[in-house]
Design an enzyme around this catalytic site. Structure first.
Site, PDB file in Angstrom:
ATOM      1  N   ASP A   1       0.824  -1.215   0.000  1.00 56.11           N
ATOM      2  CA  ASP A   1       0.000   0.000   0.000  1.00 56.11           C
ATOM      3  C   ASP A   1       0.857   1.264   0.000  1.00 56.11           C
ATOM      4  O   ASP A   1       0.414   2.333   0.415  1.00 56.11           O
ATOM      5  CB  ASP A   1      -0.955  -0.007   1.201  1.00 56.11           C
ATOM      6  CG  ASP A   1      -0.201  -0.075   2.514  1.00 56.11           C
ATOM      7  OD1 ASP A   1       1.036  -0.284   2.466  1.00 56.11           O
ATOM      8  OD2 ASP A   1      -0.826   0.072   3.571  1.00 56.11           O
TER       9      ASP A   1
ATOM     10  N   HIS B   1      24.693   5.673 -18.726  1.00 64.41           N
ATOM     11  CA  HIS B   1      23.562   5.803 -17.802  1.00 64.41           C
ATOM     12  C   HIS B   1      23.869   5.172 -16.438  1.00 64.41           C
ATOM     13  O   HIS B   1      22.990   4.599 -15.792  1.00 64.41           O
ATOM     14  CB  HIS B   1      22.301   5.179 -18.400  1.00 64.41           C
ATOM     15  CG  HIS B   1      21.718   6.009 -19.500  1.00 64.41           C
ATOM     16  ND1 HIS B   1      20.786   5.542 -20.392  1.00 64.41           N
ATOM     17  CD2 HIS B   1      21.949   7.290 -19.856  1.00 64.41           C
ATOM     18  CE1 HIS B   1      20.468   6.492 -21.245  1.00 64.41           C
ATOM     19  NE2 HIS B   1      21.163   7.573 -20.946  1.00 64.41           N
TER      20      HIS B   1
ATOM     21  N   ASP C   1      26.788  13.698 -13.146  1.00 63.28           N
ATOM     22  CA  ASP C   1      25.734  14.250 -13.999  1.00 63.28           C
ATOM     23  C   ASP C   1      24.494  14.302 -13.120  1.00 63.28           C
ATOM     24  O   ASP C   1      23.872  13.275 -12.850  1.00 63.28           O
ATOM     25  CB  ASP C   1      25.525  13.342 -15.218  1.00 63.28           C
ATOM     26  CG  ASP C   1      24.457  13.860 -16.186  1.00 63.28           C
ATOM     27  OD1 ASP C   1      23.668  14.738 -15.796  1.00 63.28           O
ATOM     28  OD2 ASP C   1      24.417  13.361 -17.324  1.00 63.28           O
TER      29      ASP C   1
ATOM     30  N   ASP D   1      20.202  20.272 -15.495  1.00 64.45           N
ATOM     31  CA  ASP D   1      20.965  19.095 -15.944  1.00 64.45           C
ATOM     32  C   ASP D   1      22.412  19.525 -16.145  1.00 64.45           C
ATOM     33  O   ASP D   1      22.733  20.206 -17.112  1.00 64.45           O
ATOM     34  CB  ASP D   1      20.325  18.596 -17.252  1.00 64.45           C
ATOM     35  CG  ASP D   1      20.927  17.303 -17.767  1.00 64.45           C
ATOM     36  OD1 ASP D   1      21.794  16.734 -17.088  1.00 64.45           O
ATOM     37  OD2 ASP D   1      20.523  16.868 -18.859  1.00 64.45           O
TER      38      ASP D   1
ATOM     39  N   HIS E   1      27.032   9.820 -28.275  1.00 63.52           N
ATOM     40  CA  HIS E   1      25.714  10.439 -28.050  1.00 63.52           C
ATOM     41  C   HIS E   1      25.671  11.818 -28.683  1.00 63.52           C
ATOM     42  O   HIS E   1      26.676  12.332 -29.158  1.00 63.52           O
ATOM     43  CB  HIS E   1      25.354  10.477 -26.565  1.00 63.52           C
ATOM     44  CG  HIS E   1      26.296  11.259 -25.694  1.00 63.52           C
ATOM     45  ND1 HIS E   1      26.303  12.635 -25.646  1.00 63.52           N
ATOM     46  CD2 HIS E   1      27.264  10.850 -24.826  1.00 63.52           C
ATOM     47  CE1 HIS E   1      27.220  13.035 -24.779  1.00 63.52           C
ATOM     48  NE2 HIS E   1      27.834  11.968 -24.283  1.00 63.52           N
TER      49      HIS E   1
ATOM     50  N   HIS F   1      19.879  18.148 -25.789  1.00 64.64           N
ATOM     51  CA  HIS F   1      18.441  17.865 -25.885  1.00 64.64           C
ATOM     52  C   HIS F   1      17.707  19.060 -25.312  1.00 64.64           C
ATOM     53  O   HIS F   1      18.272  19.851 -24.550  1.00 64.64           O
ATOM     54  CB  HIS F   1      18.101  16.582 -25.102  1.00 64.64           C
ATOM     55  CG  HIS F   1      18.641  16.566 -23.689  1.00 64.64           C
ATOM     56  ND1 HIS F   1      18.021  17.189 -22.635  1.00 64.64           N
ATOM     57  CD2 HIS F   1      19.779  16.025 -23.172  1.00 64.64           C
ATOM     58  CE1 HIS F   1      18.739  17.011 -21.530  1.00 64.64           C
ATOM     59  NE2 HIS F   1      19.826  16.312 -21.834  1.00 64.64           N
TER      60      HIS F   1
ATOM     61  N   HIS G   1      14.506  15.606 -20.383  1.00 64.30           N
ATOM     62  CA  HIS G   1      14.510  15.463 -21.847  1.00 64.30           C
ATOM     63  C   HIS G   1      13.155  16.004 -22.283  1.00 64.30           C
ATOM     64  O   HIS G   1      12.175  15.276 -22.344  1.00 64.30           O
ATOM     65  CB  HIS G   1      14.692  14.002 -22.262  1.00 64.30           C
ATOM     66  CG  HIS G   1      16.044  13.462 -21.873  1.00 64.30           C
ATOM     67  ND1 HIS G   1      16.379  12.142 -21.929  1.00 64.30           N
ATOM     68  CD2 HIS G   1      17.156  14.094 -21.428  1.00 64.30           C
ATOM     69  CE1 HIS G   1      17.639  11.974 -21.533  1.00 64.30           C
ATOM     70  NE2 HIS G   1      18.127  13.151 -21.214  1.00 64.30           N
TER      71      HIS G   1
ATOM     72  N   GLU H   1      26.347  19.195 -24.146  1.00 65.29           N
ATOM     73  CA  GLU H   1      27.007  18.185 -23.317  1.00 65.29           C
ATOM     74  C   GLU H   1      27.871  17.199 -24.103  1.00 65.29           C
ATOM     75  O   GLU H   1      27.578  16.006 -24.140  1.00 65.29           O
ATOM     76  CB  GLU H   1      25.964  17.418 -22.502  1.00 65.29           C
ATOM     77  CG  GLU H   1      24.772  16.882 -23.291  1.00 65.29           C
ATOM     78  CD  GLU H   1      23.845  16.034 -22.412  1.00 65.29           C
ATOM     79  OE1 GLU H   1      24.351  15.140 -21.727  1.00 65.29           O
ATOM     80  OE2 GLU H   1      22.633  16.278 -22.419  1.00 65.29           O
TER      81      GLU H   1
ATOM     82  N   TYR I   1      34.603   9.057 -24.140  1.00 66.86           N
ATOM     83  CA  TYR I   1      34.573   7.855 -23.292  1.00 66.86           C
ATOM     84  C   TYR I   1      35.507   6.830 -23.919  1.00 66.86           C
ATOM     85  O   TYR I   1      35.253   6.374 -25.037  1.00 66.86           O
ATOM     86  CB  TYR I   1      33.134   7.311 -23.209  1.00 66.86           C
ATOM     87  CG  TYR I   1      32.138   8.421 -22.927  1.00 66.86           C
ATOM     88  CD1 TYR I   1      31.855   8.836 -21.636  1.00 66.86           C
ATOM     89  CD2 TYR I   1      31.527   9.112 -23.991  1.00 66.86           C
ATOM     90  CE1 TYR I   1      30.977   9.889 -21.399  1.00 66.86           C
ATOM     91  CE2 TYR I   1      30.646  10.165 -23.766  1.00 66.86           C
ATOM     92  CZ  TYR I   1      30.378  10.554 -22.464  1.00 66.86           C
ATOM     93  OH  TYR I   1      29.512  11.595 -22.237  1.00 66.86           O
TER      94      TYR I   1
ATOM     95  N   ARG J   1      32.518  14.105 -19.488  1.00 63.54           N
ATOM     96  CA  ARG J   1      31.418  14.843 -20.110  1.00 63.54           C
ATOM     97  C   ARG J   1      31.325  16.185 -19.389  1.00 63.54           C
ATOM     98  O   ARG J   1      31.566  16.266 -18.178  1.00 63.54           O
ATOM     99  CB  ARG J   1      30.089  14.079 -19.997  1.00 63.54           C
ATOM    100  CG  ARG J   1      28.917  14.824 -20.624  1.00 63.54           C
ATOM    101  CD  ARG J   1      27.666  13.941 -20.851  1.00 63.54           C
ATOM    102  NE  ARG J   1      27.086  13.354 -19.664  1.00 63.54           N
ATOM    103  CZ  ARG J   1      27.234  12.096 -19.281  1.00 63.54           C
ATOM    104  NH1 ARG J   1      27.966  11.264 -19.997  1.00 63.54           N
ATOM    105  NH2 ARG J   1      26.663  11.645 -18.175  1.00 63.54           N
TER     106      ARG J   1
ATOM    107  N   GLU K   1      28.565  19.389 -19.200  1.00 58.12           N
ATOM    108  CA  GLU K   1      27.196  19.701 -19.620  1.00 58.12           C
ATOM    109  C   GLU K   1      26.683  20.964 -18.943  1.00 58.12           C
ATOM    110  O   GLU K   1      26.772  21.101 -17.722  1.00 58.12           O
ATOM    111  CB  GLU K   1      26.271  18.534 -19.257  1.00 58.12           C
ATOM    112  CG  GLU K   1      24.802  18.803 -19.529  1.00 58.12           C
ATOM    113  CD  GLU K   1      23.921  17.580 -19.323  1.00 58.12           C
ATOM    114  OE1 GLU K   1      24.263  16.721 -18.477  1.00 58.12           O
ATOM    115  OE2 GLU K   1      22.887  17.489 -20.004  1.00 58.12           O
TER     116      GLU K   1
END
Ligand code: GLY
Ligand code: MN
Ligand code: MN
Length: 465
Positions: free
Chosen positions: A40, A247, A264, A275, A358, A362, A369, A412, A416, A433, A435
């Site tokens: 619950d 990620h 990040d 971000d 990448h 965005h 996003h 960003e 890598y 990175r 950003e």
């Protein structure tokens, strides 16, 4: 969530949205569902962004109905002393018109009985497509009830449209109120990054067993101290090689001197995301190879920032950063000229993709996003086909969105480096990175996340302090 914004802001947005519907159309917009975590206990509730954009209302179990004549009707939880003792205050339908500026309101318990009546004799029905599980079926059920009355002369809406198409365009260009919140969110997040950097260096100086989650705790502390409700997304705190996992989440890995840390993380403030990514040396001093790649990523970010202005295309910052990164990869020996050829070859064949896989940014706004078409709406018909250099896939390219003042995007770029044949060992396991969040202006862009240093030397100075 408390807000001191006059409801006229939301009423104006509703009027603008209603003006995009046909005069006899109707739009239906639920907030987000409550999601069970186990038994619950629910996950913390977070309103639906579209719904909040048009109402400023953060309670669960609420629906907005908007008609093309500009009228708005709210369904919300009824007042209920027992439930309010357990779960907290409810605005209730009686107070909703005065508080939210909607024209009328009633209990959400009456939704299913009322919607067929509201849909009757309407032209088209608009609702968000593909967002709320079960909504299509629910609308279909209401329409079935309308159809059961057509023999008595009722008309049933014959068209359905995606309400997101209207709201996405509105949300893409932020107003002054939204930009003010995003600047504040950017400041809080920047402070959190500064705090994490300082804490990291201090704990390592003191010889403590520092873990990624300790830095995550520092970020959360600063977010909440700044008034943020929660992180805008699960914070990434990646020590050493973990930075090469795009990620990654803050986990238990030790943070060791000599390695880089990639954070990040951004807070959500009053419904708006920030971000930020910073990459810094755990102990406060870059090694030579780390600094070499760091300065390359930083230069590529600057090239992207320089390309970000009204009139440019959404893809221009990406292309600018790819050019700098690709040249840098050749210069430092990540890519072998004898194998990959010239800069043009590297870009054409996407050889840089091994280390930069990448896009450079965005949209960002209520959602990290954020919504908004990445293709220029006036040019969707202009389709160019090309074969992707890596996958061989046939890609349909449409002209990218032309940037306008008030659009907000992240910038960003990163690098890598996973160990592979021919990749210099000195760079193995480095993930970087950088950003920032950029508001497009007439002549350039305003970076709203720069209260945390980005220059390598300034980061080292901050961590020494
Ligand atoms: N934090 C998610 C992203 O950078 O896109
Ligand atoms: Mn981002
Ligand atoms: Mn990010």
């Amino acid at each position: 969530m408390k807000t001191d914004v006059p409801y006229t802001l939301y009423a104006e947005r509703r009027a603008r949205a209603a003006a995009k519907l046909g005069k006899n159309d109707i739009a239906i917009l639920p907030t987000a569902p409550e999601r069970p975590r186990n038994r619950d206990t629910d996950f913390q509730f977070r309103h639906d962004s579209y719904f909040y954009y048009l109402t400023g209302f953060t309670e669960p179990q609420a629906w907005l109905v908007l008609t093309g004549d500009g009228k708005s009707h709210l369904f919300c939880q009824p007042k209920d002393l027992e439930r309010e003792i357990w779960d907290g205050y409810r605005l209730g339908p009686e107070a909703a018109p005065a508080t939210l500026g909607v024209d009328s309101a009633q209990s959400v318990a009456e939704l299913d009985a009322t919607m067929p009546k509201l849909l009757e004799n309407k032209g088209a029905v608009w609702f968000p497509f593909g967002i709320h599980a079960g909504l299509e079926a629910r609308v279909a059920g209401w329409l079935t009830q309308v159809r059961s009355r057509v023999r008595y002369g009722a008309l049933c809406p014959e068209e359905q449209h995606d309400l997101c198409a209207v709201l996405d365009e509105m949300r893409l260009v932020k107003d002054a109120h939204e930009l003010a919140i995003m600047r504040r969110a950017g400041d809080i997040s920047a402070r959190a990054h500064v705090r994490a950097m300082k804490f990291c260096a201090q704990w390592l100086r003191e010889g403590k067993d520092l873990r990624e989650y300790h830095l995550d705790a520092e970020l959360s502390h600063e977010f909440r101290m700044g008034g943020s409700q929660y992180p805008a997304y699960a914070s990434i705190v990646a020590a050493g090689a973990n930075a090469c996992v795009l990620h990654y989440r803050a986990d238990v890995a030790p943070v060791k001197a000599g390695e880089l840390v990639l954070i990040d993380a951004g807070c959500e403030l009053d419904g708006y995301a920030s971000d930020i990514t910073r990459t810094f040396p755990a102990s406060g001093k870059f090694t030579g190879p780390q600094r070499q790649l760091y300065d390359l990523v930083l230069a590529s970010q600057q090239a992207a920032i320089d390309a970000c202005k009204a009139g440019a295309r959404f893809t221009d910052p990406h292309e600018a950063s790819v050019k700098v990164l690709a040249q840098g990869m050749l210069d430092v020996g990540l890519l072998d000229r004898n194998k990959v050829g010239t800069l043009d070859d590297v870009i054409e064949k996407r050889a840089y993709f091994q280390f930069y896989m990448h896009r450079t940014g965005h949209w960002i706004g209520m959602d990290v996003h954020d919504c908004g078409a990445y293709v220029e709406p006036s040019e969707v018909g202009k389709v160019a086909e090309r074969k992707d250099a890596l996958s061989g896939e046939l890609i349909k390219d449409r002209p990218a969105r032309v940037l306008q003042p008030g659009m907000v995007l992240t910038i960003e770029p990163g690098i890598y480096v996973r160990p592979a044949e021919g990749v210099p060992e000195a760079f193995h396991h480095i993930g970087i990175r950088i950003e920032d969040d950029a508001v497009v202006t007439k002549d350039g862009c305003e970076l709203v996340t720069r209260r945390v240093p980005v220059d390598g030397g300034e980061i080292e100075a901050l961590m020494r302090a």
